[in-house]
Design a protein around this motif. Structure first.
Motif, PDB file in Angstrom:
ATOM      1  N   THR A   3       0.827  -1.209   0.000  1.00 25.49           N
ATOM      2  CA  THR A   3       0.000   0.000   0.000  1.00 25.49           C
ATOM      3  C   THR A   3       0.859   1.255   0.000  1.00 25.49           C
ATOM      4  N   TYR A   4       1.940   1.231   0.756  1.00 26.25           N
ATOM      5  CA  TYR A   4       2.852   2.381   0.812  1.00 26.25           C
ATOM      6  C   TYR A   4       3.407   2.698  -0.580  1.00 26.25           C
ATOM      7  N   ILE A   5       3.866   1.660  -1.284  1.00 28.43           N
ATOM      8  CA  ILE A   5       4.418   1.854  -2.621  1.00 28.43           C
ATOM      9  C   ILE A   5       3.344   2.386  -3.565  1.00 28.43           C
TER      10      ILE A   5
ATOM     11  N   PHE B  50       3.478   5.986  -5.489  1.00 28.10           N
ATOM     12  CA  PHE B  50       3.343   6.046  -6.939  1.00 28.10           C
ATOM     13  C   PHE B  50       2.235   7.013  -7.334  1.00 28.10           C
ATOM     14  N   VAL B  51       1.126   6.916  -6.641  1.00 29.76           N
ATOM     15  CA  VAL B  51      -0.017   7.786  -6.932  1.00 29.76           C
ATOM     16  C   VAL B  51       0.372   9.259  -6.757  1.00 29.76           C
ATOM     17  N   LYS B  52       1.114   9.562  -5.703  1.00 35.68           N
ATOM     18  CA  LYS B  52       1.573  10.937  -5.482  1.00 35.68           C
ATOM     19  C   LYS B  52       2.453  11.421  -6.632  1.00 35.68           C
ATOM     20  N   LEU B  53       3.362  10.541  -7.084  1.00 33.47           N
ATOM     21  CA  LEU B  53       4.245  10.914  -8.200  1.00 33.47           C
ATOM     22  C   LEU B  53       3.450  11.205  -9.463  1.00 33.47           C
ATOM     23  N   VAL B  54       2.491  10.340  -9.745  1.00 33.04           N
ATOM     24  CA  VAL B  54       1.695  10.519 -10.956  1.00 33.04           C
ATOM     25  C   VAL B  54       0.870  11.796 -10.886  1.00 33.04           C
TER      26      VAL B  54
ATOM     27  N   ALA C 279       5.085  -5.996 -18.009  1.00 33.38           N
ATOM     28  CA  ALA C 279       5.077  -7.400 -17.587  1.00 33.38           C
ATOM     29  C   ALA C 279       6.496  -7.883 -17.267  1.00 33.38           C
ATOM     30  N   THR C 280       6.613  -8.797 -16.279  1.00 28.67           N
ATOM     31  CA  THR C 280       5.494  -9.198 -15.433  1.00 28.67           C
ATOM     32  C   THR C 280       5.536  -8.488 -14.084  1.00 28.67           C
ATOM     33  N   GLY C 281       6.714  -7.978 -13.759  1.00 25.63           N
ATOM     34  CA  GLY C 281       6.946  -7.435 -12.425  1.00 25.63           C
ATOM     35  C   GLY C 281       6.062  -6.281 -12.002  1.00 25.63           C
ATOM     36  N   ALA C 282       5.593  -5.485 -12.967  1.00 30.05           N
ATOM     37  CA  ALA C 282       4.829  -4.293 -12.607  1.00 30.05           C
ATOM     38  C   ALA C 282       3.340  -4.402 -12.918  1.00 30.05           C
ATOM     39  N   ILE C 283       2.886  -5.582 -13.298  1.00 31.97           N
ATOM     40  CA  ILE C 283       1.464  -5.717 -13.613  1.00 31.97           C
ATOM     41  C   ILE C 283       0.600  -5.471 -12.374  1.00 31.97           C
ATOM     42  N   ALA C 284       0.908  -6.152 -11.283  1.00 32.54           N
ATOM     43  CA  ALA C 284       0.073  -6.028 -10.081  1.00 32.54           C
ATOM     44  C   ALA C 284       0.107  -4.613  -9.510  1.00 32.54           C
ATOM     45  N   GLN C 285       1.295  -4.059  -9.355  1.00 32.01           N
ATOM     46  CA  GLN C 285       1.387  -2.722  -8.773  1.00 32.01           C
ATOM     47  C   GLN C 285       0.782  -1.678  -9.699  1.00 32.01           C
TER      48      GLN C 285
ATOM     49  N   ALA D 177       9.781   1.690  -8.941  1.00 30.25           N
ATOM     50  CA  ALA D 177      10.075   1.591  -7.511  1.00 30.25           C
ATOM     51  C   ALA D 177      11.564   1.776  -7.227  1.00 30.25           C
ATOM     52  N   TYR D 178      12.413   1.255  -8.141  1.00 30.26           N
ATOM     53  CA  TYR D 178      13.849   1.254  -7.862  1.00 30.26           C
ATOM     54  C   TYR D 178      14.664   1.397  -9.149  1.00 30.26           C
ATOM     55  N   THR D 179      15.811   2.077  -9.065  1.00 26.75           N
ATOM     56  CA  THR D 179      16.731   2.149 -10.191  1.00 26.75           C
ATOM     57  C   THR D 179      18.170   1.931  -9.712  1.00 26.75           C
ATOM     58  N   TYR D 180      18.940   1.233 -10.535  1.00 30.70           N
ATOM     59  CA  TYR D 180      20.366   1.072 -10.247  1.00 30.70           C
ATOM     60  C   TYR D 180      21.131   2.341 -10.620  1.00 30.70           C
ATOM     61  N   GLY D 181      20.516   3.185 -11.434  1.00 29.97           N
ATOM     62  CA  GLY D 181      21.139   4.449 -11.796  1.00 29.97           C
ATOM     63  C   GLY D 181      22.322   4.329 -12.743  1.00 29.97           C
ATOM     64  N   PHE D 182      22.328   3.295 -13.583  1.00 32.44           N
ATOM     65  CA  PHE D 182      23.422   3.139 -14.528  1.00 32.44           C
ATOM     66  C   PHE D 182      23.401   4.273 -15.560  1.00 32.44           C
ATOM     67  N   PRO D 183      24.569   4.806 -15.925  1.00 30.46           N
ATOM     68  CA  PRO D 183      24.632   5.848 -16.962  1.00 30.46           C
ATOM     69  C   PRO D 183      23.992   5.413 -18.276  1.00 30.46           C
ATOM     70  N   VAL D 184      24.124   4.121 -18.624  1.00 30.70           N
ATOM     71  CA  VAL D 184      23.547   3.634 -19.872  1.00 30.70           C
ATOM     72  C   VAL D 184      22.027   3.779 -19.857  1.00 30.70           C
ATOM     73  N   ALA D 185      21.413   3.606 -18.698  1.00 31.71           N
ATOM     74  CA  ALA D 185      19.962   3.753 -18.586  1.00 31.71           C
ATOM     75  C   ALA D 185      19.558   5.220 -18.692  1.00 31.71           C
TER      76      ALA D 185
END
Length: 210
Positions: A51-53, A57-61, A75-81, A152-160
């Motif tokens: 619920t916190y996540i 997310f809702v606040k960001l949007v 898919a698939t990791g972000a389907i539910a959230q 939810a999370y980023t590794y912050g790679f320069p390539v990304a």
């Protein structure tokens, strides 16, 4: 560092959704060796954290993409959230497959997506950004405008970072590599030596461990 970044980093470490194993590296699907592994799908099993996540997310949007008309999960990791976020915002939801369905209707995007829709994309994590931007390409290919992406999370790679800039996609994340390492260090989850190993890996992840 924001309170959200610190709080979510702490929660992810607590439920072992993030694992730091500098001495016993993981192998990612890309073939990269990594001392770091993040599985945000575990958060779905913890109602309060889930619920916190969703709420963050809702606040960001609402704050950054108020013109969004549709929420798309990758898919698939972000389907539910993604579905939870769409429900909270009262918006339609679709999800983007990693590859086109090889039977039935052959869909790449599942759900009803009217042409010209303004879409905000929900992701669970960002590594190189390849799969996330592939989803963006699919949505644009259907005539939609992608107004931005939240993860939810980023590794912050320069390539990304470079890939998102080139694709002209605004990316906002709840927490990141720096917050996780700082939190892990402050709680004694990892040692100074292990922190040095993590930083070395992050400089050149595709070659690390070879």
């Amino acid at each position: 560092m924001s309170n959200v970044k610190q709080q979510l980093a702490k929660e992810l470490l607590a439920i072992k959704a993030i694992k730091l194993q500098p001495q016993a590296p993981f192998t990612w699907a890309s073939g990269w060796k990594s001392p770091f592994y993040c599985d945000n799908r575990k958060t779905l099993s913890y109602p309060a954290l889930r619920t916190y996540i969703k709420e963050e997310f809702v606040k960001l949007v609402k704050s950054n993409f108020p013109d969004a008309e549709v929420v798309a999960g990758v898919a698939t990791g972000a389907i539910a959230q993604g579905a939870l976020v769409a429900d909270a915002l009262g918006l339609p939801f679709v999800y983007v497959r990693s590859s086109q369905k090889d039977h039935g209707l052959g869909n790449l995007v599942e759900g009803y997506l009217p042409e010209g829709s303004k879409v905000v994309v929900v992701e669970d994590l960002i590594s190189t950004g390849g799969s996330s931007l592939k989803a963006v390409e699919a949505l644009r290919g259907m005539g939609s405008t992608v107004v931005g992406m939240v993860a939810a999370y980023t590794y912050g790679f320069p390539v990304a970072k470079a890939a998102f800039e080139k694709a002209d996609v605004k990316l906002l994340t709840l927490t990141d590599y720096e917050a996780v390492v700082e939190t892990a260090a402050s709680t004694g989850y990892i040692t100074e030596e292990q922190i040095d190993t993590l930083h070395e890996w992050r400089k050149n992840p595709s070659e690390w461990g070879k």
